[in-house]
Design a protein around this motif. Structure first.
Motif, mmCIF file in Angstrom:
data_model
loop_
_atom_site.group_PDB
_atom_site.id
_atom_site.type_symbol
_atom_site.label_atom_id
_atom_site.label_comp_id
_atom_site.label_asym_id
_atom_site.label_seq_id
_atom_site.Cartn_x
_atom_site.Cartn_y
_atom_site.Cartn_z
ATOM 1 N N UNK A 164 5.032 14.761 6.107
ATOM 2 C CA UNK A 164 5.038 14.260 7.486
ATOM 3 C C UNK A 164 3.836 13.379 7.832
ATOM 4 N N UNK A 165 3.163 12.814 6.865
ATOM 5 C CA UNK A 165 2.047 11.914 7.128
ATOM 6 C C UNK A 165 2.467 10.505 6.714
ATOM 7 N N UNK A 166 2.291 9.568 7.621
ATOM 8 C CA UNK A 166 2.675 8.188 7.340
ATOM 9 C C UNK A 166 1.471 7.256 7.227
ATOM 10 N N UNK A 167 0.257 7.812 7.156
ATOM 11 C CA UNK A 167 -0.953 7.011 6.992
ATOM 12 C C UNK A 167 -1.006 6.436 5.583
ATOM 13 N N UNK A 168 -1.796 5.382 5.422
ATOM 14 C CA UNK A 168 -1.954 4.775 4.100
ATOM 15 C C UNK A 168 -2.805 5.672 3.207
ATOM 16 N N UNK A 169 -2.445 5.744 1.938
ATOM 17 C CA UNK A 169 -3.244 6.494 0.967
ATOM 18 C C UNK A 169 -4.536 5.742 0.708
ATOM 19 N N UNK A 170 -5.637 6.467 0.668
ATOM 20 C CA UNK A 170 -6.945 5.851 0.443
ATOM 21 C C UNK A 170 -7.735 6.557 -0.654
ATOM 22 N N UNK A 179 -9.379 -0.326 -2.937
ATOM 23 C CA UNK A 179 -9.196 -1.057 -1.694
ATOM 24 C C UNK A 179 -9.604 -0.254 -0.460
ATOM 25 N N UNK A 180 -9.888 1.025 -0.617
ATOM 26 C CA UNK A 180 -10.237 1.866 0.533
ATOM 27 C C UNK A 180 -11.619 2.499 0.412
ATOM 28 N N UNK A 181 -12.401 2.091 -0.553
ATOM 29 C CA UNK A 181 -13.712 2.723 -0.795
ATOM 30 C C UNK A 181 -14.634 2.675 0.415
ATOM 31 N N UNK A 182 -14.564 1.620 1.208
ATOM 32 C CA UNK A 182 -15.443 1.508 2.373
ATOM 33 C C UNK A 182 -15.108 2.526 3.464
ATOM 34 N N UNK A 183 -13.859 3.019 3.478
ATOM 35 C CA UNK A 183 -13.436 3.971 4.500
ATOM 36 C C UNK A 183 -13.810 5.405 4.147
ATOM 37 N N UNK A 228 -2.864 13.605 -6.543
ATOM 38 C CA UNK A 228 -2.185 13.204 -5.314
ATOM 39 C C UNK A 228 -2.886 12.000 -4.704
ATOM 40 N N UNK A 229 -2.109 11.127 -4.072
ATOM 41 C CA UNK A 229 -2.656 10.021 -3.289
ATOM 42 C C UNK A 229 -2.513 10.400 -1.825
ATOM 43 N N UNK A 230 -3.639 10.474 -1.119
ATOM 44 C CA UNK A 230 -3.623 10.923 0.274
ATOM 45 C C UNK A 230 -4.493 10.020 1.148
ATOM 46 N N UNK A 232 0.846 -1.189 0.000
ATOM 47 C CA UNK A 232 0.000 0.000 0.000
ATOM 48 C C UNK A 232 0.885 1.244 0.000
ATOM 49 N N UNK A 233 0.407 2.268 -0.610
ATOM 50 C CA UNK A 233 1.127 3.531 -0.722
ATOM 51 C C UNK A 233 0.841 4.412 0.477
#
Length: 54
Positions: free
Chosen positions: A8-14, A48-52, A25-27, A1-2
């Motif tokens: 400074x953000x280490x969360x997964x791109x959704x 893969x992140x549509x539900x979020x 951009x992927x954020x 996952x990207x």
């Protein structure tokens, strides 16, 4: 996952943001919600992140 492309953000791109005055951009969802409020920015959830993204 990207990871999120915001500094400074280490969360997964959704979400892929389509930004008319810049490159796409992927954020993470948190940054996408902020960006999506700007005129012309179109958020598109990654499959893969549509539900979020609600």
């Amino acid at each position: 996952m990207t990871t999120c492309e915001e500094t400074d953000c280490e969360n997964e791109a959704a979400v892929e943001l389509h930004v008319p005055w810049s490159d796409n951009m992927l954020v993470c969802t948190a940054h996408a919600r902020v960006w999506a409020q700007k005129d012309g920015v179109v958020p598109e959830p990654l499959d893969e992140a549509a539900d979020d993204w609600r």
